[in-house]
Design an enzyme around this catalytic site. Sequence first.
Site, PDB file in Angstrom:
ATOM      1  CG  PHE A   1     -46.060 -49.563 -95.602  1.00  0.00           C
ATOM      2  CD1 PHE A   1     -46.085 -50.298 -96.776  1.00  0.00           C
ATOM      3  CD2 PHE A   1     -44.857 -48.990 -95.199  1.00  0.00           C
ATOM      4  CE1 PHE A   1     -44.940 -50.462 -97.549  1.00  0.00           C
ATOM      5  CE2 PHE A   1     -43.704 -49.153 -95.958  1.00  0.00           C
ATOM      6  CZ  PHE A   1     -43.753 -49.884 -97.139  1.00  0.00           C
ATOM      7  CB  CYS A   2     -49.853 -54.372 -94.736  1.00  0.00           C
ATOM      8  SG  CYS A   2     -51.476 -53.780 -94.207  1.00  0.00           S
ATOM      9  CD1 TRP A   3     -53.862 -55.109-100.679  1.00  0.00           C
ATOM     10  CD2 TRP A   3     -52.195 -54.110-101.757  1.00  0.00           C
ATOM     11  NE1 TRP A   3     -54.325 -54.769-101.941  1.00  0.00           N
ATOM     12  CE2 TRP A   3     -53.313 -54.156-102.618  1.00  0.00           C
ATOM     13  CE3 TRP A   3     -51.018 -53.517-102.217  1.00  0.00           C
ATOM     14  CZ2 TRP A   3     -53.295 -53.632-103.909  1.00  0.00           C
ATOM     15  CZ3 TRP A   3     -51.005 -52.992-103.508  1.00  0.00           C
ATOM     16  CH2 TRP A   3     -52.132 -53.057-104.342  1.00  0.00           C
TER      17      TRP A   3
ATOM     18  CB  ILE B   1     -48.028 -50.696-100.637  1.00  0.00           C
ATOM     19  CG1 ILE B   1     -47.051 -50.467-101.789  1.00  0.00           C
ATOM     20  CG2 ILE B   1     -48.902 -51.894-100.924  1.00  0.00           C
ATOM     21  CD1 ILE B   1     -45.911 -49.558-101.464  1.00  0.00           C
TER      22      ILE B   1
ATOM     23  CB  SER C   1     -50.062 -52.170 -91.285  1.00  0.00           C
ATOM     24  OG  SER C   1     -51.382 -51.876 -91.657  1.00  0.00           O
TER      25      SER C   1
END
Length: 355
Positions: free
Chosen positions: A93-95, A122, A101
């Site tokens: 996952f990323c932001w 996130i 991601s």
Amino acid sequence: MFKDIALEDLFCLKNEANHTLVDVRSPKEFMETTIPGSINVPIFDDEERAEVGTLYKQKGQEEAKERGLEIFSAKLPGFITTCKQLGTPLTVFCWRGGMRSKTAATVLDLMGMEVNRLSGGIRAYRQWVVDTLEKEECNPELLVLNGYTGAGKTLILHELMKRQYPVIDLEGMAQHRGSIFGQIGINPSNQKNFESQLVQKLIEYKEHPYVFIEGESKRIGKATVPDFLMNKKEKSMQIFIDMPLETRVEHILEAYHPWEYPEKFIDAFQIIKKRIHTPVAKEIEHDLRTGNYRHAVALLLTYYYDPKYNHSTSHPNAKSLHIQAETIEEAVEKIENVVGDIFPLKNKLRETLHH
């Protein structure tokens, strides 16, 4: 092809031992907040992320993408090796569940690894944390450990955890010991990380009849305890731990190691110095400067922390009991006996914990 999964699916996977959450954001982003239990395998370091972000703002998305791919291409062998060494299926996952991601999941999928991508990243997780706390739910009864500074409340909580009792360790979540000296030698957590860990515990224990918690103030270092939990804590069963002064001094020395940070302890003492009778304050400062920490701590407890504690403790609507003990083990055993009397379902609780 990798799968996009929602938060609900992620929570199911998190309960599996053979699964790893991978945060591919930069180290700085990871330190600010992440999903508890995640590891950081960044696509960009902090400087590279800033460079790509600047390109995006100044020259547009395509320029930023090209530079990002150029940077990541050079890192691919190391990134793939690190992820393979984890030896489990992954969720990355990323932001926002965007390019970082997606790129990571695509590469790992091409290398034959079992990988998912968290939809919404996130940001979606953070919104879930906020929404969950807004429900203001704490189902179990709280058993609140109180006592003079150094009584070993945190040590008792940790021993209870070892014995598989349900515990919410607020100081551990805040990474702060709850005093003016509490941040020395550790890196205090921020509000986002504190709330993430708190929500995880509230959900983990929602079916339990009770949870142990320490009688903390609303603010612990950089973190603030939600009002609904503070209100419930103030009305809950209060267990006061009484231990000899010498034992409390020993606990504090073992926890703080003031000899490793002498200047920081002297600096912190200046903040409270004016609140202590001048002759005693001078004696404490002299002890701190000469390394006589045992005597300095004893004076701080006697002339500052103990009177302050007596002034601040008031639970008019709560039941309370006192436990006198010489050691942590004795205190825990007496607490176990109390719990067995208050909650006849103790054995059933233990069976629940083991399953």
